[in-house]
Write a protein that holds these residues in place. Structure first.
Motif, mmCIF file in Angstrom:
data_model
loop_
_atom_site.group_PDB
_atom_site.id
_atom_site.type_symbol
_atom_site.label_atom_id
_atom_site.label_comp_id
_atom_site.label_asym_id
_atom_site.label_seq_id
_atom_site.Cartn_x
_atom_site.Cartn_y
_atom_site.Cartn_z
ATOM 1 N N TYR A 25 0.839 -1.200 0.000
ATOM 2 C CA TYR A 25 0.000 0.000 0.000
ATOM 3 C C TYR A 25 0.872 1.248 0.000
ATOM 4 O O TYR A 25 1.898 1.286 0.683
ATOM 5 N N ARG A 26 0.427 2.284 -0.701
ATOM 6 C CA ARG A 26 1.131 3.574 -0.721
ATOM 7 C C ARG A 26 0.656 4.501 0.400
ATOM 8 O O ARG A 26 1.269 5.530 0.659
ATOM 9 N N THR A 27 -0.438 4.151 1.041
ATOM 10 C CA THR A 27 -0.916 4.899 2.212
ATOM 11 C C THR A 27 -1.117 3.887 3.340
ATOM 12 O O THR A 27 -1.310 2.698 3.089
ATOM 13 N N LEU A 28 -1.088 4.365 4.548
ATOM 14 C CA LEU A 28 -1.211 3.502 5.723
ATOM 15 C C LEU A 28 -2.608 2.887 5.780
ATOM 16 O O LEU A 28 -3.591 3.594 5.995
ATOM 17 N N PRO A 29 -2.708 1.560 5.576
ATOM 18 C CA PRO A 29 -4.038 0.939 5.589
ATOM 19 C C PRO A 29 -4.526 0.671 7.011
ATOM 20 O O PRO A 29 -3.726 0.516 7.934
ATOM 21 N N PRO A 30 -5.842 0.584 7.196
ATOM 22 C CA PRO A 30 -6.383 0.352 8.543
ATOM 23 C C PRO A 30 -5.899 -0.962 9.150
ATOM 24 O O PRO A 30 -5.767 -1.057 10.372
ATOM 25 N N GLU A 31 -5.624 -1.976 8.337
ATOM 26 C CA GLU A 31 -5.129 -3.247 8.862
ATOM 27 C C GLU A 31 -3.765 -3.070 9.530
ATOM 28 O O GLU A 31 -3.505 -3.639 10.585
ATOM 29 N N LEU A 90 0.522 -8.627 5.672
ATOM 30 C CA LEU A 90 0.436 -10.052 5.388
ATOM 31 C C LEU A 90 -0.904 -10.566 5.914
ATOM 32 O O LEU A 90 -1.259 -10.304 7.059
ATOM 33 N N PHE A 91 -1.615 -11.267 5.046
ATOM 34 C CA PHE A 91 -2.908 -11.844 5.406
ATOM 35 C C PHE A 91 -2.781 -13.366 5.433
ATOM 36 O O PHE A 91 -2.213 -13.963 4.522
ATOM 37 N N VAL A 92 -3.303 -13.990 6.466
ATOM 38 C CA VAL A 92 -3.447 -15.439 6.528
ATOM 39 C C VAL A 92 -4.932 -15.672 6.293
ATOM 40 O O VAL A 92 -5.758 -15.289 7.116
ATOM 41 N N GLN A 93 -5.256 -16.281 5.155
ATOM 42 C CA GLN A 93 -6.615 -16.275 4.614
ATOM 43 C C GLN A 93 -7.024 -14.805 4.490
ATOM 44 O O GLN A 93 -6.344 -14.061 3.824
ATOM 45 N N ASP A 94 -8.046 -14.376 5.153
ATOM 46 C CA ASP A 94 -8.445 -12.965 5.056
ATOM 47 C C ASP A 94 -8.113 -12.178 6.317
ATOM 48 O O ASP A 94 -8.551 -11.045 6.475
ATOM 49 N N THR A 95 -7.340 -12.775 7.219
ATOM 50 C CA THR A 95 -7.033 -12.142 8.496
ATOM 51 C C THR A 95 -5.681 -11.439 8.445
ATOM 52 O O THR A 95 -4.670 -12.066 8.146
ATOM 53 N N PRO A 96 -5.646 -10.119 8.715
ATOM 54 C CA PRO A 96 -4.360 -9.414 8.774
ATOM 55 C C PRO A 96 -3.529 -9.959 9.935
ATOM 56 O O PRO A 96 -3.998 -9.994 11.070
#
Length: 138
Positions: A6-12, A43-49
């Motif tokens: 991401y180029r901006t800080l994501p909520p995850e 990094l996501f494991v399945q859909d979990t950050p």
């Protein structure tokens, strides 16, 4: 396992860093202006950050620096931190970088040494926690 950039800080990434650095470790100055300049990886494991880090050009070090590497408690011990480092290193190398630096917490120095980083300079304090700059040729 999927790593997104991401180029901006994501909520995850915000949620992971808040949980690890603020809630667990007590850092008060976790979010800074570097977040606006950095590339953020999650990094996501399945859909979990499950893990995050950022990298940015560090003028003082003269190379890209990797920072704010954090793995959520429930996903520790699964080599996700090492995977995050490799992903950041690969992106830095693809951008032409030949070295990476990071400011390691002294208590995590052994982990970074296992990933090929070597101490560079003297230890310093960041919010009451001893750190040391480390470097690795890419």
């Amino acid at each position: 396992m999927t790593i997104r950039s991401y180029r901006t800080l994501p909520p995850e990434a915000v949620a992971i860093r808040q949980a690890v650095f603020v809630d667990e470790q007590g850092f008060a100055e976790e979010f800074d202006g570097t977040d606006r300049e950095a590339v953020h990886l999650v990094l996501f494991v399945q859909d979990t950050p499950a893990a995050t880090c950022r990298y940015y050009w560090n003028q003082e070090q003269g190379c890209h620096a990797i920072g704010r590497l954090a793995v959520v408690r429930t996903h520790r011990g699964q080599q996700l931190g090492a995977a995050m480092l490799r992903a950041a290193e690969e992106q830095i190398a693809q951008a032409g970088g030949t070295q990476a630096a990071l400011a390691a917490q002294i208590r995590a120095q052994g982990f970074y040494e296992k990933q090929g980083y070597q101490p560079h300079g003297a230890p310093f304090d960041e919010e009451g926690c001893p750190h040391i700059w480390m470097r690795k040729a890419l």
